[in-house]
Design an enzyme around this catalytic site. Structure first.
Site, PDB file in Angstrom:
ATOM      1  N   SER A  84       0.815  -1.204   0.000  1.00 54.98           N
ATOM      2  CA  SER A  84       0.000   0.000   0.000  1.00 54.98           C
ATOM      3  C   SER A  84       0.858   1.268   0.000  1.00 54.98           C
ATOM      4  CB  SER A  84      -0.950  -0.049   1.200  1.00 54.98           C
ATOM      5  OG  SER A  84      -1.957   0.919   1.100  1.00 54.98           O
ATOM      6  N   ASP A 134      -9.466  -5.064  -5.307  1.00 55.12           N
ATOM      7  CA  ASP A 134      -8.961  -4.130  -4.289  1.00 55.12           C
ATOM      8  C   ASP A 134      -9.835  -2.880  -4.248  1.00 55.12           C
ATOM      9  OD1 ASP A 134      -7.476  -2.307  -2.717  1.00 55.12           O
ATOM     10  OD2 ASP A 134      -5.584  -3.220  -3.344  1.00 55.12           O
ATOM     11  N   HIS A 156      -7.415  -5.808  -0.895  1.00 55.55           N
ATOM     12  CA  HIS A 156      -6.188  -5.116  -0.484  1.00 55.55           C
ATOM     13  C   HIS A 156      -5.364  -5.959   0.476  1.00 55.55           C
ATOM     14  CE1 HIS A 156      -3.824  -1.540  -0.615  1.00 55.55           C
ATOM     15  NE2 HIS A 156      -3.960  -1.244   0.670  1.00 55.55           N
TER      16      HIS A 156
END
Length: 274
Positions: free
Chosen positions: A97, A225, A254
């Site tokens: 991320s 995601d 995610h």
């Protein structure tokens, strides 16, 4: 037990863990998460003979929680300080991320003398904000609304997105206990850090950073995601980076580092050995 060092930029004390010997892999956690997020990766790569180094970024985990220094440059410099503190060479950087944004900014600011390759999971790059030259990005109004919701009730905001984080609606097997623990980990982050890093994740332009990455890059991204949509991120990054490969996970969200840990570990290992 964690170990600690002090950053040369502002004297912030950061915590890290260091296991094993061999080629070092530095794990950079995602937004609001401590190093514990890598519990499915660290034992695997230790067993493969790698050294695993994990950093709690400022405001996270056991590191200091200063009132400032959450900009992308400072966070990238913190990563550089750890790598230099341990005198790591030929390191592989693995990030999730917003950690991916820190890695590409690290390379832009400090070069690749100490790094051999990078693997990024659901990375928040190259540019998430909607602008005239990036019409597919997230509008400012939606970014501001997200920040307002985080300010009002961060725990509820996380709870509302917990199932989507793992794409459980697509049949991914993640236990309720795992989901609960990951939410608790996210809540351990400083609220100042959580808000500022979230704001910057969607408003920082990393296109130049990505285009200049001088080492091989592996991108792993869930097609489902909801946090960092693949069309805005990895599918754009792979077009910009000089030497990048994208592996898409059709039924992943995610949190693929947990929901698809075996495949993630195998893909990263193959990339390292290639």
């Amino acid at each position: 037990m964690p170990m600690f060092f002090t950053t040369p930029t502002d004297g912030t004390t950061l915590a890290y863990e260091d296991y094993g010997t061999g080629t070092p892999i530095v794990f950079v956690a995602g937004w609001s998460l401590p190093t514990d997020m890598w519990e499915r990766q660290t034992p695997f790569f230790l067993e493969q003979g790698y050294r695993c180094v994990l950093l709690d970024r400022r405001g996270h985990g056991r590191s200091d929680r200063p009132s400032a220094g959450y900009d992308t440059d400072t966070r990238a410099d913190d990563l550089a300080a750890l790598i230099e503190h341990l005198d790591l060479r030929d390191a592989i950087l693995v990030a999730h991320s917003t950690g991916g944004a820190e890695v590409v900014r690290y390379l832009a600011r400090h070069g690749a003398d100490r790094v051999s390759r990078i693997a990024l999971l659901g990375a928040a790059i190259p540019f998430m904000r909607q602008t005239e030259d990036n019409p597919i990005g997230v509008p400012d109004g939606l970014i501001d609304a997200t920040l307002a919701d985080l300010r009002a009730d961060r725990a509820q905001w996380l709870a509302d997105r917990a199932q989507g984080y793992y794409a459980t609606h697509l049949g991914t097997r993640v236990s309720p206990a795992t989901i609960d623990i990951e939410m608790r980990r996210s809540m351990s982050c400083s609220p100042i850090a959580a808000l500022e890093i979230q704001r910057l994740a969607f408003r920082t332009d990393h296109r130049a950073d990505v285009a200049a990455v001088p080492v091989p890059m592996l991108l792993l991204h869930g097609v489902a995601d909801q946090s960092i949509p693949i069309d805005l991120s990895s599918r754009q990054t792979v077009k910009l980076a000089p030497d990048a490969e994208l592996k898409e996970y059709p039924n992943a969200g995610h949190g693929l580092y947990q929901s698809h840990a075996d495949r993630v570990n195998a893909d990263i290992l193959a990339f390292i050995k290639a």
